[in-house]
Structure formats: C-alpha cells, structure tokens
Design a protein around this motif. Structure first.
Motif, PDB file in Angstrom:
ATOM      1  N   SER A 126      55.815   3.241  -6.756  1.00  0.00           N
ATOM      2  CA  SER A 126      54.439   2.777  -6.898  1.00  0.00           C
ATOM      3  C   SER A 126      53.952   1.930  -5.730  1.00  0.00           C
ATOM      4  CB  SER A 126      54.295   1.983  -8.202  1.00  0.00           C
ATOM      5  OG  SER A 126      54.510   2.813  -9.312  1.00  0.00           O
ATOM      6  N   LEU A 127      54.376   2.273  -4.518  1.00  0.00           N
ATOM      7  CA  LEU A 127      53.878   1.622  -3.320  1.00  0.00           C
ATOM      8  C   LEU A 127      52.897   2.557  -2.621  1.00  0.00           C
ATOM      9  CD1 LEU A 127      53.861  -0.599  -1.144  1.00  0.00           C
ATOM     10  CD2 LEU A 127      55.842   0.541  -0.094  1.00  0.00           C
ATOM     11  N   TYR A 128      51.706   2.034  -2.337  1.00  0.00           N
ATOM     12  CA  TYR A 128      50.662   2.817  -1.669  1.00  0.00           C
ATOM     13  C   TYR A 128      50.152   2.003  -0.491  1.00  0.00           C
ATOM     14  CZ  TYR A 128      50.851   5.543  -5.932  1.00  0.00           C
ATOM     15  OH  TYR A 128      51.288   6.314  -6.979  1.00  0.00           O
ATOM     16  N   ILE A 129      50.128   2.613   0.691  1.00  0.00           N
ATOM     17  CA  ILE A 129      49.711   1.928   1.914  1.00  0.00           C
ATOM     18  C   ILE A 129      48.593   2.733   2.563  1.00  0.00           C
ATOM     19  CG2 ILE A 129      50.438   1.315   4.256  1.00  0.00           C
ATOM     20  CD1 ILE A 129      53.181   0.617   3.137  1.00  0.00           C
ATOM     21  N   THR A 130      47.505   2.057   2.924  1.00  0.00           N
ATOM     22  CA  THR A 130      46.362   2.769   3.485  1.00  0.00           C
ATOM     23  C   THR A 130      46.263   2.597   4.996  1.00  0.00           C
ATOM     24  OG1 THR A 130      44.707   0.990   3.360  1.00  0.00           O
ATOM     25  CG2 THR A 130      45.125   2.260   1.349  1.00  0.00           C
ATOM     26  N   ALA A 131      45.662   3.590   5.647  1.00  0.00           N
ATOM     27  CA  ALA A 131      45.380   3.544   7.081  1.00  0.00           C
ATOM     28  C   ALA A 131      44.140   4.394   7.351  1.00  0.00           C
ATOM     29  CB  ALA A 131      46.579   4.058   7.884  1.00  0.00           C
ATOM     30  N   THR A 132      43.633   4.311   8.569  1.00  0.00           N
ATOM     31  CA  THR A 132      42.440   5.055   8.968  1.00  0.00           C
ATOM     32  C   THR A 132      42.806   6.065  10.041  1.00  0.00           C
ATOM     33  OG1 THR A 132      41.093   3.080   8.590  1.00  0.00           O
ATOM     34  CG2 THR A 132      40.091   4.872   9.852  1.00  0.00           C
ATOM     35  N   GLU A 133      42.604   7.358   9.782  1.00  0.00           N
ATOM     36  CA  GLU A 133      42.860   8.374  10.808  1.00  0.00           C
ATOM     37  C   GLU A 133      41.832   8.189  11.914  1.00  0.00           C
ATOM     38  OE1 GLU A 133      43.217  11.435  13.308  1.00  0.00           O
ATOM     39  OE2 GLU A 133      41.423  11.476  12.061  1.00  0.00           O
ATOM     40  N   MET A 134      42.311   8.074  13.158  1.00  0.00           N
ATOM     41  CA  MET A 134      41.493   7.572  14.254  1.00  0.00           C
ATOM     42  C   MET A 134      40.292   8.455  14.593  1.00  0.00           C
ATOM     43  SD  MET A 134      42.777   6.216  17.970  1.00  0.00           S
ATOM     44  CE  MET A 134      42.552   7.670  18.979  1.00  0.00           C
ATOM     45  N   TYR A 135      40.473   9.752  14.683  1.00  0.00           N
ATOM     46  CA  TYR A 135      39.404  10.622  15.158  1.00  0.00           C
ATOM     47  C   TYR A 135      38.384  10.955  14.074  1.00  0.00           C
ATOM     48  CZ  TYR A 135      42.048  11.265  19.459  1.00  0.00           C
ATOM     49  OH  TYR A 135      42.686  11.038  20.630  1.00  0.00           O
ATOM     50  N   SER A 136      38.850  11.242  12.877  1.00  0.00           N
ATOM     51  CA  SER A 136      37.926  11.643  11.816  1.00  0.00           C
ATOM     52  C   SER A 136      37.388  10.458  11.022  1.00  0.00           C
ATOM     53  CB  SER A 136      38.623  12.602  10.843  1.00  0.00           C
ATOM     54  OG  SER A 136      39.638  11.925  10.120  1.00  0.00           O
ATOM     55  N   GLY A 137      38.079   9.304  11.119  1.00  0.00           N
ATOM     56  CA  GLY A 137      37.683   8.143  10.328  1.00  0.00           C
ATOM     57  C   GLY A 137      38.014   8.308   8.858  1.00  0.00           C
ATOM     58  N   SER A 138      38.955   9.198   8.545  1.00  0.00           N
ATOM     59  CA  SER A 138      39.308   9.483   7.155  1.00  0.00           C
ATOM     60  C   SER A 138      40.301   8.458   6.620  1.00  0.00           C
ATOM     61  CB  SER A 138      39.927  10.876   7.031  1.00  0.00           C
ATOM     62  OG  SER A 138      39.050  11.865   7.507  1.00  0.00           O
ATOM     63  N   LEU A 139      40.201   8.203   5.327  1.00  0.00           N
ATOM     64  CA  LEU A 139      41.158   7.345   4.641  1.00  0.00           C
ATOM     65  C   LEU A 139      42.466   8.098   4.435  1.00  0.00           C
ATOM     66  CD1 LEU A 139      41.944   4.846   2.871  1.00  0.00           C
ATOM     67  CD2 LEU A 139      40.960   6.092   0.943  1.00  0.00           C
ATOM     68  N   ALA A 140      43.579   7.460   4.776  1.00  0.00           N
ATOM     69  CA  ALA A 140      44.903   8.017   4.505  1.00  0.00           C
ATOM     70  C   ALA A 140      45.634   7.072   3.564  1.00  0.00           C
ATOM     71  CB  ALA A 140      45.698   8.180   5.797  1.00  0.00           C
ATOM     72  N   VAL A 141      46.262   7.632   2.547  1.00  0.00           N
ATOM     73  CA  VAL A 141      47.038   6.832   1.601  1.00  0.00           C
ATOM     74  C   VAL A 141      48.483   7.324   1.647  1.00  0.00           C
ATOM     75  CG1 VAL A 141      47.301   6.057  -0.774  1.00  0.00           C
ATOM     76  CG2 VAL A 141      45.022   6.537   0.126  1.00  0.00           C
TER      77      VAL A 141
END
Length: 323
Positions: A126-141
């Motif tokens: 149950s660990l979820y870490i978010t980031a931002t894909e640089m070119y598309s600006g999409s949310l990554a989990v």
C-alpha cells in the motif's frame, strides 16, 4: 485501533514533520493502511514501509529507526553540484542534464537506506508515490500494481526531482507497466494508453520525471481511492501560504519561493477534490513549517526537532478531536 490512510505531502527538508505525525498516530493507536507520498513525503513513505518490512511490522521500532536516520542526516549532502555553466551549455541539447544539482546523492542515500528493494519486495502493498512525466505533464503513480520492478529509490528520486533544482529522473521503460499515466492530472480516471507515451521515450529507452508536487502536493484524493473506501484519510500538507516575500533574493531564494507558490496553487485543487467526497471523514492539516523553505537544506538538529514537534502536536490535536 482505528485504520487511516495517510497522504504525505511534499515540502523539501520540512518533510521531517511527517515523523512527528507518525509519532502521534502511534501514541493514539492509529493503524496506517496505506501511504501516498509526494516528493519529501515519498522519502517518508519509502522508509516507513522499508522499516516495517525489516522490523516485521513493529511500528515503534520503525519510528525509532526512521528518527535516527533523519536526525543524523545532513541535508546539505544532497547538493551535489551540476556545474551551472555546464547546464547552460547543454540546455538546448540534453534537457535530462538540466538542474543545479545532479540528484545522485539523494538517489544513492535512499537506495542504501532501503537496500534497493523494489515495490514487489515489500510485503505491504500500500505504498503509492507520485511524479510528473516531464514532456506530457502527466501524473504518474508508482506502486506494486503499476511498477512492481521499480525500486523505491528510483520512485523517490523521480518524485523529488524539483525542476531547476535537481536534474529530472530517468526511468527505464521496461520498469513501467500499463495504467501508470493519467490524462487528467487531477484524477485517477481516463488512463492514457501506454502506446501514447511511447513517442516521449528518449534514445536511452527512458522516461523523464519531475517532482510529483507539480500536480498536487498532498494527494488526499488519491488516498481516497486506495483500498477500503470507508477508511478515512489524514493528509499532512507542508505547503506554505503564498506570501510575497523572498528571504534570500538570489537564485536559490527565487527557486524556493517559486516552488512554494506552485505548491500553494495546487493545494486548492486537492482541497476541491476532497470536498467532492464531502460525505467522507477526510482531513487535511497544515503543521507550522516556521518559514523553512522547500530548498533550505541547511537546517540543524534544533530546527529538525522543532519541525517534528510541529507535526506531532498538529496531528495529535486532529486525532483527539475527530477520532
């Protein structure tokens, strides 16, 4: 014992506040069933689940181990210079190299502290870490479901890649599964098909990521959707109110203030999304950061203890009032 989900907000070195919040949950017999970590919150989440793993679920031993690691940590060590003149020279040729600092020291530190384990290695899923894909600006989990091969260190490095401050984080495509990216950056719906991301891969077969705080610095809204819907969420936001004051009027002061403004703006998005679930008992608290900026890496033990106490008192107060 009450179950809660924990949304750990980003805030640079002020992220040590989460230790105080954890102490309060332990004292009040709260059981954390999942953590959604953003930036500094991702460091907290990764260490929490790693120490839960090696301590066989002993929460008090986990807290002690995490406390000791953070107290002996010199945040200035993360400032591994990426010579600025070199950054300017390669700016138009290789955006993956742009940043005042390389971010390698941060990556190596979390890699060492978590024994380089992957999401699939931890028994608690149950660990979820978010980031931002640089070119598309999409949310990554990043999670066991979306990136089982990814190490916790790689996920933390991606989530903590403050643009302009650290180089973007590069992750090999073969460590990424489908259903990772989201078309609407403020929702967990409308998945972007994996094939639509392919053109954004660089010549090294990598995707590049910036700080997860770009798309929401404390993701109560994501925590709501994880596991049992009826379990309440406690979000600990480290976003400072946007005050037009720059303590150090140089590139570092401007960067720090820019980050605070960005985080403050996205905070309103999270609050709005949380209100969409108004029938749920979810909470968002903001412990005092005492003016410590996201990129103020020169903090001593006295300040660390003050920040930990701030997180402890604010979380304790919430639990006593609401649970």
């Amino acid at each position: 014992m009450d179950d809660i989900k924990y949304a750990a907000g980003g805030g640079g070195t002020a992220g040590i506040i989460h230790l105080g919040a954890l102490k309060a949950t332990i004292e009040k017999s709260m059981n954390i069933t999942s953590i959604v970590g953003v930036s500094a919150g991702s460091i907290f989440g990764a260490l929490y689940y790693y120490y839960q793993y090696i301590n066989n679920g002993d929460i008090e031993k986990t807290y002690i181990d995490m406390y000791n690691e953070f107290m002996k940590l010199n945040f200035k060590d993360f400032q591994d210079a990426n010579w600025f003149y070199r950054s300017i020279f390669i700016m138009s040729k290789n955006p993956a190299k742009i940043g005042l600092y390389k971010g390698n020291t941060l990556y190596e530190w979390i890699k060492e502290k978590t024994d380089n384990i992957s999401f699939s290695d931890i028994p608690y899923k149950s660990l979820y870490i978010t980031a931002t894909e640089m070119y598309s600006g999409s949310l990554a989990v990043f999670s066991t479901e979306t990136t089982p091969k990814l190490t916790l260190a790689e996920a933390v490095r991606a989530s903590s890649s403050i643009q302009g401050y650290f180089r973007p984080a590069a992750i090999k495509v073969d460590k990424i599964e489908t259903s990772l990216f989201y078309k609407n950056t403020c929702s967990l719906s409308h998945l972007i098909p994996y094939c639509d991301i392919i053109p954004l891969i660089n010549k090294h077969n990598e995707l590049l990521f910036w700080d997860g705080g770009n798309l929401g610095n404390c993701r109560n809204d994501i925590a709501v959707k994880i596991g049992d819907y009826n379990i309440p969420v406690i979000g600990v936001s480290l976003t400072e109110d946007s005050i037009l004051k720059i303590s150090k009027f140089n590139i570092f002061g401007v960067l720090s203030k820019t980050i605070d403004i960005m985080m403050s703006a996205m905070e309103h998005v999270v609050i709005s999304l949380s209100k969409a679930h108004s029938n749920r008992p979810d909470y968002l608290i903001k412990p005092d950061r005492f003016g410590i900026g996201a990129t103020e890496f020169n903090i001593n033990d006295e300040i660390k203890l003050k920040l930990i106490e701030s997180g402890y008192l604010e979380t304790k107060k919430l639990i006593e009032e609401k649970f």
